[in-house]
Design a protein around this motif. Structure first.
Motif, mmCIF file in Angstrom:
data_model
loop_
_atom_site.group_PDB
_atom_site.id
_atom_site.type_symbol
_atom_site.label_atom_id
_atom_site.label_comp_id
_atom_site.label_asym_id
_atom_site.label_seq_id
_atom_site.Cartn_x
_atom_site.Cartn_y
_atom_site.Cartn_z
ATOM 1 N N GLN A 43 -87.709 73.167 -113.032
ATOM 2 C CA GLN A 43 -88.381 74.242 -113.752
ATOM 3 C C GLN A 43 -89.072 73.695 -115.003
ATOM 4 O OE1 GLN A 43 -87.364 75.812 -116.861
ATOM 5 N NE2 GLN A 43 -88.746 77.555 -116.782
ATOM 6 N N GLN A 44 -88.453 72.728 -115.660
ATOM 7 C CA GLN A 44 -89.080 72.108 -116.825
ATOM 8 C C GLN A 44 -90.334 71.335 -116.434
ATOM 9 O OE1 GLN A 44 -87.741 72.013 -120.415
ATOM 10 N NE2 GLN A 44 -87.241 73.949 -119.415
ATOM 11 N N HIS A 45 -90.313 70.674 -115.268
ATOM 12 C CA HIS A 45 -91.508 69.980 -114.787
ATOM 13 C C HIS A 45 -92.647 70.967 -114.534
ATOM 14 C CE1 HIS A 45 -89.493 66.244 -114.738
ATOM 15 N NE2 HIS A 45 -88.925 66.324 -113.556
ATOM 16 N N HIS A 46 -92.316 72.134 -113.990
ATOM 17 C CA HIS A 46 -93.325 73.176 -113.783
ATOM 18 C C HIS A 46 -93.955 73.573 -115.119
ATOM 19 C CE1 HIS A 46 -94.343 77.612 -113.122
ATOM 20 N NE2 HIS A 46 -95.171 76.981 -112.310
ATOM 21 N N CYS A 47 -93.128 73.777 -116.126
ATOM 22 C CA CYS A 47 -93.643 74.106 -117.456
ATOM 23 C C CYS A 47 -94.497 72.969 -118.003
ATOM 24 C CB CYS A 47 -92.482 74.378 -118.419
ATOM 25 S SG CYS A 47 -91.550 75.880 -118.065
ATOM 26 N N GLY A 68 -94.933 65.360 -108.258
ATOM 27 C CA GLY A 68 -94.012 64.640 -107.381
ATOM 28 C C GLY A 68 -92.577 64.742 -107.864
ATOM 29 N N HIS A 69 -92.386 64.652 -109.177
ATOM 30 C CA HIS A 69 -91.035 64.771 -109.738
ATOM 31 C C HIS A 69 -90.507 66.197 -109.579
ATOM 32 C CE1 HIS A 69 -91.036 60.747 -111.383
ATOM 33 N NE2 HIS A 69 -92.209 60.976 -111.949
ATOM 34 N N GLN A 70 -91.387 67.186 -109.729
ATOM 35 C CA GLN A 70 -90.949 68.572 -109.542
ATOM 36 C C GLN A 70 -90.466 68.801 -108.113
ATOM 37 O OE1 GLN A 70 -93.976 71.581 -109.961
ATOM 38 N NE2 GLN A 70 -92.527 73.261 -109.700
ATOM 39 N N ILE A 71 -91.238 68.329 -107.137
ATOM 40 C CA ILE A 71 -90.852 68.500 -105.732
ATOM 41 C C ILE A 71 -89.554 67.769 -105.439
ATOM 42 C CG2 ILE A 71 -91.494 67.969 -103.347
ATOM 43 C CD1 ILE A 71 -94.440 68.293 -104.255
ATOM 44 N N GLU A 72 -89.466 66.519 -105.869
ATOM 45 C CA GLU A 72 -88.273 65.719 -105.579
ATOM 46 C C GLU A 72 -87.023 66.334 -106.190
ATOM 47 O OE1 GLU A 72 -86.822 61.050 -105.826
ATOM 48 O OE2 GLU A 72 -88.574 61.708 -106.945
ATOM 49 N N THR A 73 -87.124 66.810 -107.428
ATOM 50 C CA THR A 73 -85.956 67.381 -108.094
ATOM 51 C C THR A 73 -85.547 68.703 -107.458
ATOM 52 O OG1 THR A 73 -86.785 66.386 -110.140
ATOM 53 C CG2 THR A 73 -84.963 67.916 -110.342
ATOM 54 N N ALA A 74 -86.522 69.540 -107.120
ATOM 55 C CA ALA A 74 -86.205 70.806 -106.463
ATOM 56 C C ALA A 74 -85.560 70.576 -105.106
ATOM 57 C CB ALA A 74 -87.469 71.647 -106.312
ATOM 58 N N PHE A 75 -86.065 69.610 -104.354
ATOM 59 C CA PHE A 75 -85.495 69.357 -103.041
ATOM 60 C C PHE A 75 -84.179 68.597 -103.114
ATOM 61 C CE2 PHE A 75 -89.360 71.059 -101.431
ATOM 62 C CZ PHE A 75 -89.021 71.530 -100.170
ATOM 63 N N ASN A 76 -83.939 67.871 -104.198
ATOM 64 C CA ASN A 76 -82.587 67.344 -104.409
ATOM 65 C C ASN A 76 -81.602 68.497 -104.528
ATOM 66 O OD1 ASN A 76 -81.933 64.458 -104.560
ATOM 67 N ND2 ASN A 76 -83.584 64.344 -106.065
ATOM 68 N N ALA A 77 -82.003 69.564 -105.239
ATOM 69 C CA ALA A 77 -81.132 70.729 -105.381
ATOM 70 C C ALA A 77 -80.863 71.376 -104.026
ATOM 71 C CB ALA A 77 -81.772 71.737 -106.334
ATOM 72 N N LEU A 123 -90.303 78.390 -97.812
ATOM 73 C CA LEU A 123 -90.659 77.085 -97.263
ATOM 74 C C LEU A 123 -91.665 77.238 -96.127
ATOM 75 C CD1 LEU A 123 -89.965 74.147 -97.774
ATOM 76 C CD2 LEU A 123 -88.095 74.342 -96.129
ATOM 77 N N ARG A 124 -91.459 78.223 -95.277
ATOM 78 C CA ARG A 124 -92.410 78.456 -94.180
ATOM 79 C C ARG A 124 -93.778 78.894 -94.729
ATOM 80 N NH1 ARG A 124 -87.731 80.577 -91.602
ATOM 81 N NH2 ARG A 124 -88.211 82.692 -92.339
ATOM 82 N N GLU A 164 -101.194 75.603 -107.447
ATOM 83 C CA GLU A 164 -100.629 76.452 -106.397
ATOM 84 C C GLU A 164 -99.368 75.827 -105.816
ATOM 85 O OE1 GLU A 164 -103.969 76.910 -103.797
ATOM 86 O OE2 GLU A 164 -104.604 78.793 -104.734
ATOM 87 N N LEU A 165 -99.391 74.508 -105.608
ATOM 88 C CA LEU A 165 -98.210 73.831 -105.085
ATOM 89 C C LEU A 165 -97.067 73.883 -106.094
ATOM 90 C CD1 LEU A 165 -96.745 72.098 -102.999
ATOM 91 C CD2 LEU A 165 -97.899 70.085 -103.965
ATOM 92 N N SER A 166 -97.373 73.636 -107.369
ATOM 93 C CA SER A 166 -96.343 73.680 -108.406
ATOM 94 C C SER A 166 -95.721 75.067 -108.499
ATOM 95 C CB SER A 166 -96.948 73.270 -109.757
ATOM 96 O OG SER A 166 -95.960 73.249 -110.762
ATOM 97 N N ASN A 167 -96.543 76.111 -108.425
ATOM 98 C CA ASN A 167 -96.024 77.483 -108.461
ATOM 99 C C ASN A 167 -95.130 77.775 -107.261
ATOM 100 O OD1 ASN A 167 -97.292 78.121 -110.864
ATOM 101 N ND2 ASN A 167 -99.019 79.161 -109.899
ATOM 102 N N SER A 168 -95.525 77.290 -106.085
ATOM 103 C CA SER A 168 -94.726 77.554 -104.887
ATOM 104 C C SER A 168 -93.372 76.868 -104.977
ATOM 105 C CB SER A 168 -95.478 77.124 -103.628
ATOM 106 O OG SER A 168 -95.630 75.722 -103.563
ATOM 107 N N ILE A 169 -93.341 75.650 -105.533
ATOM 108 C CA ILE A 169 -92.059 74.952 -105.703
ATOM 109 C C ILE A 169 -91.210 75.663 -106.754
ATOM 110 C CG2 ILE A 169 -90.957 72.771 -106.355
ATOM 111 C CD1 ILE A 169 -92.356 72.771 -103.615
#
Length: 202
Positions: A43-47, A68-77, A123-124, A164-169
């Motif tokens: 969430q901080q990466h999104h900000c 890339g860090h936002q996606i990786e961290t969210a998917f780690n969760a 995700l879909r 758009e990608l950042s918002n979706s993540i």
């Protein structure tokens, strides 16, 4: 302008996520704590992406690097919550997952595919944009390869795709936080540790 409208929507989403996260009980469960910790960082990466793009001199390359860090961290969760064994959870807490972004996204998708939960639905809905970024090569330098002159400004179309990608993540992370919180938040029983208060403002 479409980008200005999208940035305003992104900022509104960020405030909504912060309102949901801040002050909520953190369950005394290490899997939930690890996953929520990752979601907080995502969430901080999104900000951070929003701030980089809203600046008077937008820092596009750094915003593209941060996605890339936002996606990786969210998917780690998501991986911690839905996929990781107890042994993998222990290794994560000591050294991280050791998985690439592609591995995390593929494993989470494999577990959630066909399920009815909110994360699976999101995700879909956003899979085409996400998989294009994760599995189709390095998109963030495409502008530099195609440009005919040195220019620090990325094309507006590329920045819109990024946002758009950042918002979706971010939306995916919020749904995951709500799933984890709703499952684990109960009044502490006798002898059970009281929940810790989570405050993103610190």
């Amino acid at each position: 302008m479409q980008l200005d409208h999208l940035l305003a929507r992104a900022q509104s989403l960020a405030y909504r996520i912060s309102a949901d996260f801040n002050g909520q009980p953190l369950p005394p469960d290490r899997r939930a704590c690890a996953a929520i910790g990752c979601l907080t960082v995502a969430q901080q990466h999104h900000c951070g992406i929003i701030l980089l793009l809203r600046d008077d001199m937008p820092v596009h390359a750094s915003a593209f690097a941060l996605i890339g860090h936002q996606i990786e961290t969210a998917f780690n969760a998501l991986w911690l919550w839905y996929c990781a064994s107890e042994e993998e959870l222990g290794r994560f807490l000591a050294d991280g997952s050791g998985k690439t972004m592609r591995q995390l996204v593929a494993q989470v998708d494999g577990v959630l595919a066909g399920s009815d939960g909110p994360e699976a639905a999101l995700l879909r809905d956003h899979w085409a944009r996400l998989s294009d970024f994760v599995f189709s090569g390095e998109r963030r330098i495409r502008h530099w390869l195609n440009a005919n002159e040195v220019d620090a400004m990325y094309a507006e179309e590329a920045v819109i795709e990024l946002l758009e990608l950042s918002n979706s993540i971010a939306e995916l992370g919020l749904a995951s936080f709500r799933t984890i919180h709703d499952k684990h938040f109960t009044a502490p029983r006798s002898g059970e540790a009281a929940p810790v208060r989570l405050d993103l403002a610190k």
